[in-house]
Design a protein around this motif. Sequence first.
Motif, PDB file in Angstrom:
ATOM      1  N   VAL A   8      43.371 -72.837 -94.103  1.00 45.18           N
ATOM      2  CA  VAL A   8      42.899 -74.002 -93.359  1.00 45.18           C
ATOM      3  C   VAL A   8      41.526 -73.633 -92.836  1.00 45.18           C
ATOM      4  O   VAL A   8      41.353 -72.606 -92.161  1.00 45.18           O
ATOM      5  CB  VAL A   8      43.854 -74.364 -92.209  1.00 45.18           C
ATOM      6  N   SER A   9      40.549 -74.456 -93.172  1.00 43.76           N
ATOM      7  CA  SER A   9      39.170 -74.098 -92.879  1.00 43.76           C
ATOM      8  C   SER A   9      38.347 -75.320 -92.499  1.00 43.76           C
ATOM      9  O   SER A   9      38.852 -76.429 -92.415  1.00 43.76           O
ATOM     10  CB  SER A   9      38.542 -73.423 -94.102  1.00 43.76           C
ATOM     11  N   ARG A  10      37.087 -75.039 -92.307  1.00 38.32           N
ATOM     12  CA  ARG A  10      36.090 -76.081 -92.067  1.00 38.32           C
ATOM     13  C   ARG A  10      34.852 -75.679 -92.862  1.00 38.32           C
ATOM     14  O   ARG A  10      34.476 -74.501 -92.879  1.00 38.32           O
ATOM     15  CB  ARG A  10      35.781 -76.140 -90.567  1.00 38.32           C
ATOM     16  N   ILE A  35      39.976 -79.107 -92.470  1.00 40.77           N
ATOM     17  CA  ILE A  35      40.503 -79.929 -91.378  1.00 40.77           C
ATOM     18  C   ILE A  35      39.688 -81.202 -91.166  1.00 40.77           C
ATOM     19  O   ILE A  35      40.180 -82.165 -90.603  1.00 40.77           O
ATOM     20  CB  ILE A  35      40.629 -79.153 -90.056  1.00 40.77           C
ATOM     21  N   ARG A  36      38.456 -81.203 -91.625  1.00 42.46           N
ATOM     22  CA  ARG A  36      37.639 -82.406 -91.461  1.00 42.46           C
ATOM     23  C   ARG A  36      38.066 -83.521 -92.403  1.00 42.46           C
ATOM     24  O   ARG A  36      37.749 -84.679 -92.188  1.00 42.46           O
ATOM     25  CB  ARG A  36      36.171 -82.082 -91.656  1.00 42.46           C
ATOM     26  N   PRO A  39      42.611 -85.117 -90.613  1.00 42.61           N
ATOM     27  CA  PRO A  39      42.753 -85.075 -89.150  1.00 42.61           C
ATOM     28  C   PRO A  39      44.162 -84.697 -88.691  1.00 42.61           C
ATOM     29  O   PRO A  39      44.322 -84.022 -87.675  1.00 42.61           O
ATOM     30  CB  PRO A  39      42.402 -86.496 -88.713  1.00 42.61           C
ATOM     31  N   ASP A  40      45.176 -85.112 -89.445  1.00 37.21           N
ATOM     32  CA  ASP A  40      46.547 -84.753 -89.071  1.00 37.21           C
ATOM     33  C   ASP A  40      46.757 -83.249 -89.093  1.00 37.21           C
ATOM     34  O   ASP A  40      47.497 -82.708 -88.269  1.00 37.21           O
ATOM     35  CB  ASP A  40      47.554 -85.422 -90.007  1.00 37.21           C
ATOM     36  N   LEU A  41      46.110 -82.572 -90.015  1.00 36.38           N
ATOM     37  CA  LEU A  41      46.222 -81.114 -90.088  1.00 36.38           C
ATOM     38  C   LEU A  41      45.604 -80.478 -88.852  1.00 36.38           C
ATOM     39  O   LEU A  41      46.165 -79.549 -88.275  1.00 36.38           O
ATOM     40  CB  LEU A  41      45.553 -80.587 -91.360  1.00 36.38           C
ATOM     41  N   GLY A  42      44.458 -80.978 -88.427  1.00 38.23           N
ATOM     42  CA  GLY A  42      43.833 -80.473 -87.204  1.00 38.23           C
ATOM     43  C   GLY A  42      44.720 -80.687 -85.997  1.00 38.23           C
ATOM     44  O   GLY A  42      44.858 -79.805 -85.137  1.00 38.23           O
ATOM     45  N   ASP A  43      45.363 -81.849 -85.938  1.00 35.47           N
ATOM     46  CA  ASP A  43      46.297 -82.133 -84.845  1.00 35.47           C
ATOM     47  C   ASP A  43      47.477 -81.172 -84.877  1.00 35.47           C
ATOM     48  O   ASP A  43      47.919 -80.667 -83.840  1.00 35.47           O
ATOM     49  CB  ASP A  43      46.805 -83.572 -84.925  1.00 35.47           C
ATOM     50  N   THR A  52      41.284 -71.986 -83.513  1.00 38.83           N
ATOM     51  CA  THR A  52      40.153 -71.631 -84.368  1.00 38.83           C
ATOM     52  C   THR A  52      40.551 -71.716 -85.835  1.00 38.83           C
ATOM     53  O   THR A  52      41.735 -71.705 -86.180  1.00 38.83           O
ATOM     54  CB  THR A  52      39.664 -70.189 -84.091  1.00 38.83           C
ATOM     55  N   VAL A  53      39.554 -71.789 -86.675  1.00 38.54           N
ATOM     56  CA  VAL A  53      39.723 -71.646 -88.115  1.00 38.54           C
ATOM     57  C   VAL A  53      38.831 -70.489 -88.539  1.00 38.54           C
ATOM     58  O   VAL A  53      37.873 -70.170 -87.847  1.00 38.54           O
ATOM     59  CB  VAL A  53      39.344 -72.945 -88.881  1.00 38.54           C
TER      60      VAL A  53
END
Length: 84
Positions: A8-10, A35-36, A39-43, A52-53
């Motif tokens: 999981v990254s950005r 994650i961008r 959004p559900d993954l970021g949540d 952090t990523v």
Amino acid sequence: MADKWAVVSRRDCKFCTDVMSLLKDYNIDFEPFDIRHSPDLGDFLSCAGFTTVPQVFHNGKVVGGFSDTQRYLRLIGVSNDLTN
């Protein structure tokens, strides 16, 4: 059963790029998740306590970030041509 890796990254994250390069150096196939774009993954990560990523997962187990991944690869005895 084949190993399953996920990152999981950005896109604009240096450590994310570094951990994906590290896994490639070890010839480890992984599924990248930005994650961008999800959004559900970021949540989910926030709810799970991750702040952090990158976050690396191996067969459903949390490995952690870049330094954690380096340690984990040594712990499970993974090597590449560069370390032999």
